[in-house]
Write a protein that holds these residues in place. Structure first.
Motif, PDB file in Angstrom:
ATOM      1  N   ASN A  47       1.024  -1.022  -0.021  1.00  0.00           N
ATOM      2  CA  ASN A  47      -0.144  -0.005   0.043  1.00  0.00           C
ATOM      3  C   ASN A  47       1.267   1.465  -0.325  1.00  0.00           C
ATOM      4  O   ASN A  47       2.028   1.524  -0.281  1.00  0.00           O
ATOM      5  CB  ASN A  47      -0.515  -0.081   1.397  1.00  0.00           C
ATOM      6  CG  ASN A  47       0.012  -0.159   2.734  1.00  0.00           C
ATOM      7  OD1 ASN A  47       0.765   0.653   2.283  1.00  0.00           O
ATOM      8  ND2 ASN A  47      -1.321  -0.183   3.545  1.00  0.00           N
ATOM      9  N   SER A  68      -3.866   5.644   1.764  1.00  0.00           N
ATOM     10  CA  SER A  68      -2.639   4.406   1.367  1.00  0.00           C
ATOM     11  C   SER A  68      -3.300   2.913   0.980  1.00  0.00           C
ATOM     12  O   SER A  68      -2.766   2.867   0.919  1.00  0.00           O
ATOM     13  CB  SER A  68      -1.438   4.283   2.796  1.00  0.00           C
ATOM     14  OG  SER A  68      -1.274   3.304   2.434  1.00  0.00           O
ATOM     15  N   ARG A  69      -4.545   2.429   1.690  1.00  0.00           N
ATOM     16  CA  ARG A  69      -5.089   1.460   1.578  1.00  0.00           C
ATOM     17  C   ARG A  69      -5.419   1.496  -0.028  1.00  0.00           C
ATOM     18  O   ARG A  69      -5.919  -0.057  -0.608  1.00  0.00           O
ATOM     19  CB  ARG A  69      -6.465   1.609   2.212  1.00  0.00           C
ATOM     20  CG  ARG A  69      -7.721   2.362   1.917  1.00  0.00           C
ATOM     21  CD  ARG A  69      -8.615   1.428   3.104  1.00  0.00           C
ATOM     22  NE  ARG A  69      -9.869   2.520   2.985  1.00  0.00           N
ATOM     23  CZ  ARG A  69     -10.047   4.193   3.005  1.00  0.00           C
ATOM     24  NH1 ARG A  69      -9.330   4.401   4.745  1.00  0.00           N
ATOM     25  NH2 ARG A  69     -10.992   3.889   3.053  1.00  0.00           N
ATOM     26  N   ASP A  70      -5.714   2.258  -0.327  1.00  0.00           N
ATOM     27  CA  ASP A  70      -6.275   2.908  -2.540  1.00  0.00           C
ATOM     28  C   ASP A  70      -5.364   1.972  -3.501  1.00  0.00           C
ATOM     29  O   ASP A  70      -6.068   2.028  -4.390  1.00  0.00           O
ATOM     30  CB  ASP A  70      -6.757   3.687  -2.113  1.00  0.00           C
ATOM     31  CG  ASP A  70      -8.057   3.728  -1.804  1.00  0.00           C
ATOM     32  OD1 ASP A  70      -8.635   2.547  -1.164  1.00  0.00           O
ATOM     33  OD2 ASP A  70      -8.667   5.310  -1.569  1.00  0.00           O
ATOM     34  N   ASN A  72      -2.536  -0.974  -4.401  1.00  0.00           N
ATOM     35  CA  ASN A  72      -1.355  -1.938  -4.130  1.00  0.00           C
ATOM     36  C   ASN A  72      -0.803  -2.128  -5.819  1.00  0.00           C
ATOM     37  O   ASN A  72      -0.834  -2.294  -6.379  1.00  0.00           O
ATOM     38  CB  ASN A  72      -2.756  -2.669  -4.632  1.00  0.00           C
ATOM     39  CG  ASN A  72      -4.271  -3.182  -3.591  1.00  0.00           C
ATOM     40  OD1 ASN A  72      -4.141  -3.531  -2.545  1.00  0.00           O
ATOM     41  ND2 ASN A  72      -5.096  -2.647  -4.248  1.00  0.00           N
ATOM     42  N   TYR A 229      -6.967  -5.677  -8.381  1.00  0.00           N
ATOM     43  CA  TYR A 229      -6.358  -5.646  -7.520  1.00  0.00           C
ATOM     44  C   TYR A 229      -5.017  -5.986  -7.249  1.00  0.00           C
ATOM     45  O   TYR A 229      -4.388  -6.061  -6.118  1.00  0.00           O
ATOM     46  CB  TYR A 229      -6.522  -6.448  -5.643  1.00  0.00           C
ATOM     47  CG  TYR A 229      -8.351  -5.788  -5.406  1.00  0.00           C
ATOM     48  CD1 TYR A 229      -8.546  -4.268  -4.994  1.00  0.00           C
ATOM     49  CD2 TYR A 229      -9.333  -6.267  -5.881  1.00  0.00           C
ATOM     50  CE1 TYR A 229     -10.068  -3.539  -5.216  1.00  0.00           C
ATOM     51  CE2 TYR A 229     -10.721  -5.856  -6.027  1.00  0.00           C
ATOM     52  CZ  TYR A 229     -11.263  -5.021  -5.333  1.00  0.00           C
ATOM     53  OH  TYR A 229     -12.311  -4.013  -5.441  1.00  0.00           O
TER      54      TYR A 229
END
Length: 444
Positions: A47, A68-70, A72, A229
């Motif tokens: 991330n 951040s979590r968006d 990959n 993802y």
């Protein structure tokens, strides 16, 4: 952990996970361990904060780049050929039920100073600005020959034996020029150097057919597919698969010391004072450093951008191959781009990679030709990593070690290593005659 296994796999990189899955499906009792507390090893997916920590040494990325979590961000990004061996391998293990794929928008090549779409059918050859009018006709004839070629039907061979005729000799019969030979060899057949020109033409023709068939299968803007993802989904999908077949996964196991008997044959793996016994070890080079040798380095740049790569028809996912001759280099350069359309970045953001075999100690200068194609970047990171290959004799020590990932942004070389290792471990060829529709993409 004090148990006996047929095979212990060390490291959860892509190659190790695929092998672990194949062996589990074969009914082999597998223990899969990793010294890290995350999946993926060298081929992990990060991330934004993890990316920032790795390359900038800071815990938190600036807020303007989004959540951040968006992100990959795959550390070894590689597209999959739609009808290729990796997709067939994934279907063989049935791991595709845990993954969703999406077609990749574009396949391009850098020739004569310009980024151009890779033409592969007679029709595209006639439209392509890569070639002059007479060259278009010659290329069209060559593509028609390849399209109609059937190994089992001598009528399609035009009296040529492609197991004896070299690629150079075959191409000479169609009178193609240097630049055409360059893009066919490197951007369609996906050779990484020019050795194929002096080798039997059959391999190059079959690679071209694979490209064309993959292209046709996904309604034709590129022959590639990529998981939603990103590739980080693959190791986790294989971990689930392994569990279904009774395999065991253990992350965060420090040391993972491989044990040998007095004859030098592997006997097991020790971690935290416990030893799991086994007959065979499968691992990446980092677990057995005294059984590998360094074979080179890869230089790469990772960029975060707010736009697609220019001159790629607004492709939200794309590969651009720069053949070595175009830059007077010894190795090809690869440009990879993926974006929010594959859920690897927040909306409006694009992740681009530029990679090549390092020929100098200065990645920034060396990668300039590829970076120049990207246009303005929000952030860019540079990195060089070493590549290793095994030097041991698996028949003597029962250690099966993968080769480090190369600079390519497609999976052809990676899956060749996996299938070769599978044959060494099991003594049999993997049957890849599968129903390809089991790995369809969202749009199909």
């Amino acid at each position: 952990m004090d148990e006996e296994y047929e095979v212990i796999v060390l490291g959860t990189g892509l190659k190790e996970c695929i092998l672990s899955g194949l062996l589990s499906v074969d009914g082999v009792k597998v223990l899969h361990m990793d010294r890290n507390d995350y999946y993926g090893g060298e081929s992990t997916s990060l991330n934004l904060n993890q990316l920032w920590k790795k390359f900038r040494g800071e815990d938190k990325a600036p807020e303007h780049l989004g959540a951040s979590r968006d992100y990959n961000v795959d550390m070894m990004p590689k597209f999959m050929m739609g009808n290729g061996k990796l997709v067939r391998t994934l279907i063989h293990t049935d791991v595709t039920k845990y993954l969703s794929f999406k077609a990749v928008d574009g396949s391009y090549v850098f020739v004569k100073g310009k980024v151009q779409k890779v033409p592969v059918t007679p029709m595209e050859a006639l439209k392509s600005p890569l070639m002059g009018i007479f060259e278009k006709r010659r290329a069209g004839k060559f593509f028609s020959y390849v399209q109609d070629y059937d190994e089992k039907d001598p009528k399609t061979h035009n009296g040529m034996d492609l197991t004896k005729l070299t690629t150079k000799e075959l191409i000479a019969k169609f009178g193609l020029d240097e630049n055409t030979i360059d893009f066919i060899g490197h951007a369609v057949a996906l050779h990484t150097n020019d050795q194929h020109l002096n080798q039997p033409a059959l391999d190059t023709v079959m690679r071209m057919k694979l490209y064309a068939e993959s292209l046709a299968r996904f309604n034709g803007t590129s022959p590639y597919i990529y998981p939603l993802y990103g590739l980080g989904e693959l190791p986790q999908a294989f971990a689930r698969l392994s569990a279904v077949y009774g395999g065991t996964y253990m992350l965060n196991k420090p040391e993972c010391k491989v044990e040998f008997d007095e004859e030098g044959k592997v006997t097991g793996v020790t971690s935290e004072g416990e030893t799991a016994r086994c007959k065979k070890i499968v691992c990446d080079p980092s677990y057995l450093p005294n059984k590998v040798r360094k074979i080179g380095r890869v230089a790469r740049a990772i960029a975060i951008m707010s736009h697609p790569i220019p001159n790629t028809n607004d492709s939200h996912s794309v590969q651009v191959i720069i053949p070595q001759k175009q830059l007077a280099r010894k190795s090809d350069m690869y440009v990879f781009c993926c974006s929010y359309s594959h859920n690897v970045a927040p909306k409006g953001k694009f992740i681009a990679f530029v990679s090549t075999d390092a020929e100098t100690d200065n990645p920034q200068t060396e990668l300039k030709a590829g970076i120049d194609l990207l246009g303005p970047v929000d952030e860019i990171f540079f990195d060089v990593y070493d590549r290793y290959e095994p030097v041991n004799e698996p028949a003597l020590d029962n250690c099966f070690i993968s080769t480090s990932y190369d600079a390519t942004t497609h999976f052809e070389t990676t899956v060749a290593d996996v299938l070769n290792m599978y044959t060494l471990i099991t003594g049999k060829q993997l049957d890849l005659s599968v129903d390809l529709s089991a790995a369809s993409t969202e749009e199909e």
